[in-house]
Structures are given as C-alpha cells and as structure tokens.
Design an enzyme around this catalytic site. Structure first.
Site, PDB file in Angstrom:
ATOM      1  N   SER A   1      -1.947   2.955  -4.206  1.00  0.00           N
ATOM      2  CA  SER A   1      -1.919   1.779  -3.772  1.00  0.00           C
ATOM      3  C   SER A   1      -3.213   0.490  -4.213  1.00  0.00           C
ATOM      4  O   SER A   1      -3.761  -0.406  -3.412  1.00  0.00           O
ATOM      5  CB  SER A   1      -2.268   1.903  -2.220  1.00  0.00           C
ATOM      6  OG  SER A   1      -2.866   2.411  -1.462  1.00  0.00           O
TER       7      SER A   1
ATOM      8  N   LYS B   1      -6.739  -0.471   2.912  1.00  0.00           N
ATOM      9  CA  LYS B   1      -6.086  -2.068   2.541  1.00  0.00           C
ATOM     10  C   LYS B   1      -7.123  -3.159   2.250  1.00  0.00           C
ATOM     11  O   LYS B   1      -7.667  -3.110   3.086  1.00  0.00           O
ATOM     12  CB  LYS B   1      -4.637  -2.739   2.766  1.00  0.00           C
ATOM     13  CG  LYS B   1      -3.520  -1.344   3.180  1.00  0.00           C
ATOM     14  CD  LYS B   1      -2.924  -0.684   1.554  1.00  0.00           C
ATOM     15  CE  LYS B   1      -1.886  -0.148   1.348  1.00  0.00           C
ATOM     16  NZ  LYS B   1      -2.438   1.406   1.949  1.00  0.00           N
TER      17      LYS B   1
END
Lengths: 200, 200
Positions: free
Chosen positions: A118, A155
């Site tokens: 990701s 993230k």
DNA sequence: TTTCATACTGTGTATTTATACAGTATAAAT
DNA sequence: ATTTATACTGTATAAATACACAGTATGAAA
C-alpha cells in the site's frame, strides 16, 4: 528474565549512555558521581546485581570492564503484530538489531516490518524495515503507524482532527481510509523516520 | 591531514577493533601485548603520535581514555561522482555516517546517494542511500553499481559475459542498457546490499 | 520471625593504568 | 651535518580503579 528495580534500570541506562557518548563504560566512581552516591561501593553493588540478573557482564580486574548483554541491546524489530497486543510486546519482537549512529533524524524506538504494497509509490515495499519513533504529535504529510480497531497500519497522514482522520495509502489501487475517532478506536503509535532494506 | 606510518595505522586499526569487539578502548599494556612491545611506553608514544596528528583524542588521567576522531570513523556517503574520479575519492565523499551493526548481509564499503527514478519500481527512489559492497563478482539479479564510460549508474544486472552486458532499469519508462565491454569502457564497482532512507 | 534483596555510607587496599624520564637505534627532513 | 620523527626497551611512580569487608536501614518473601 528477572526484572530490574527502578534504580538498577537507571544505572543500566546510564551505562548504556556513557558507552554511547564517551565510547567507553563508566568506572564505579563515575557511576557514584552521577547518582550522588558517597561511596563507589554502591555502584559496585548495583553492578553485581545487574550482573547476577544477567543484564551486564563484569570483567574482573579490568578497569571499565562492564559490557551490556547483547540480547538487551539493539533495537527491536516488530514483525506480525498480534491483534490487541502492544506493538513492543515480547511476542511481537522478531529479533533485535545492533544499531547506533545518527542515521535517522530522531531516536528509533523500533523497526516495523512492512507488509503489503500500500506504500509502494513512495518506495516502501513488502519486507522493508521502517524506523519508528514513538510519538503522538504527528502532522499531515508524515508517514505514521496507526492502530485502527486493533489493526496496525502504516500510511501517510492526510488529515487529523477530533472528528475525522484521513490516512492515505501511497498506491493508486488503494483508497483513502477515513476514520471517526469517536466511533472507531484509533491511535497514533508513532512516526516513520526512515527505511532500512536488506537484500538477500 | 598528516599521514600515518604503517605502525601507527596498525595501532589505530587495533584500537578501533578493540572498541568494536570489547566495547571499550584498550589500555597501553593491552596495546603493547598485542604488538609484542616489552614496554607499555611504546604504546604511549604511538598514542601521542596519533593524538598529535589528530586521529585520536587522549583524555588525560583516565583509564582507557582514547577516543577515535569521528571524522575518520564511519562509512562514507558518496554523492555526486565527478566524471572519471574513483568513487571513494575525497571530493566525492559528502559525509560519513557512524554505522555499526550487522544490518546488511555483507560489509558496507560506502553508501551511494541515488539520483533519478530509474529504480523506482523496486522501491529505490531519489535521495536514498544504497549500501554498497565493493566487488566484481556479481550475478544476474543483483542490483549493481557500474561504471560505463566514466558514468556511474545503479541498475539490476540482467546479463553479463565478455561480449555483452545488459543492465535493466526498474522503471517502465526506461529501456535496458546494452554494453559491449570490448568497445565501451565498463566496470562493476560493487553490489547493492540494501537501502537506507531518512525522512526529513 | 527470620531470611533475603535492595540501597546505601565508610574505610581500606591490591592492582591496574597512565605517563614521565632515561636510554638505544634508524631513517627522513632541514 | 644536525635536527627531528619513528620505534622501541627499561624503570619508576602517582593516580585511578576494582572490589572486599564492616556497617545501617527498609521492605518483601519464606
């Protein structure tokens, strides 16, 4: 492993700091000076206690003959995080790596092994170790380690306020994660300081 | 900076090794023992010479009071490489980083600062430091540092024999580089062991 | 209740260690 | 030709250091 008293822990930390700053372990006298002991023998006894508990090794008849047991040195690598457990819980620590030097901009509390793709577009790939500094005060743009409902994720922080948090994956195939901290359990675990990758 | 004699260099290396292995600098006696000196004063004089030349700092009246001057420690970071100059030439060394520990699979000779985006798809991005081990024997699949006509580049080695070398960028926007070593000047500088990235 | 670990002070001493001084010898620099 | 740096041996010693022994006091464990 036997646990340390507060004093013993302070002394172990001091020894580690002296080694790191001065390039050599302290003498009994230097320890006594630091903690205000009027007798160097107080240091001697703490050293013996630390030795007995296995945290240090004393080399007899040698000045500054104190070495810190390697298994307590180094920075832990956190692998798979068991749901609900603290990141640094023993069961999550894969191993430790000896690591000193001023490579990263802040002190590294642990390395987290990256899973998934990701964050591919900013050069963070599966298997990478990311250096984490434990802190709550992160700002948009920082790459953060966050815990959402017992799930740990890495993230880019895009937005953060009391009612809304947006975490952005750095990969076109993933969508932003939007959290309402008053409904979902959310916590910032730390800030990513850098990346360490070892081929082969 | 004044150059060292062979003996002085050996002694500096020994001090560095002792610090690394024992966690503390050696005493004069230990140095004398290692080199077979019958007098600890021989060690003392070498230490003074090393101090005078600026390679170490001696702390007077302190046991094991030897510290190695930081500017000679650590692993060099090679930045922009001047055309035709050896990678490790002084003018190419940006700075040095203190770095010990067994993080990479082999010993790191230097770090090279990455320019461009030709290796983006394997997570090597502009500004990254890649850890390099100097060696010639590389095999297909290795990420290598190569020199083509005085130009230094980092690519994946795809094919290597006497008549043809193929270097592969890890980015769809770039094409393979094919070299004929008998016509063009080509050299393998080393193998990439890993990546170090520092945010901020 | 008694032992044991912790956390100190205070004194003493054998050993370790740094480091000065006096030599000898060789090679390089001025 | 003479000084200076290098590379040692040998002796000596003040200071640094480790570390034992004798106490005092507290809290936890057996």
């Amino acid at each position: 492993m036997k646990s340390l008293t507060k004093r013993q822990s302070e002394i172990l930390t001091f020894i580690s700091e002296v080694i790191s700053n001065e390039g050599m372990p302290p003498t009994r006298k230097e320890i006594a000076l630091k903690f205000g002991f009027k007798s160097a023998n107080s240091a001697e006894e703490h050293l013996k206690a630390l030795d007995k508990k296995g945290y240090i090794d004393l080399q007899g008849g040698t000045s500054r003959g104190i070495s810190i047991n390697k298994s307590f040195l180094g920075i832990p690598i956190v692998g798979s995080v068991a749901a609900g457990s603290p990141l640094l819980a023993v069961e999550n620590v894969e191993e430790r790596i000896e690591f000193n030097g001023n490579i990263f901009s802040d002190s590294v509390d642990y390395f987290l092994r990256v899973k998934g793709d990701s964050m591919n577009e900013v050069g963070i790939v599966e298997g990478d170790l990311i250096a984490i500094n434990k802190r709550k005060d992160v700002k948009p743009g920082d790459i953060v380690v966050a815990r959402i409902n017992d799930d740990v994720t890495v993230k880019t922080l895009f937005h953060l306020d009391k009612r809304k948090v947006i975490l952005r994956p750095e990969n076109k195939n993933y969508k932003d994660i939007e959290i309402n901290p008053s409904i979902e359990s959310f916590d910032i675990e730390g800030k990513c300081l850098g990346v360490l990758r070892n081929y082969n």
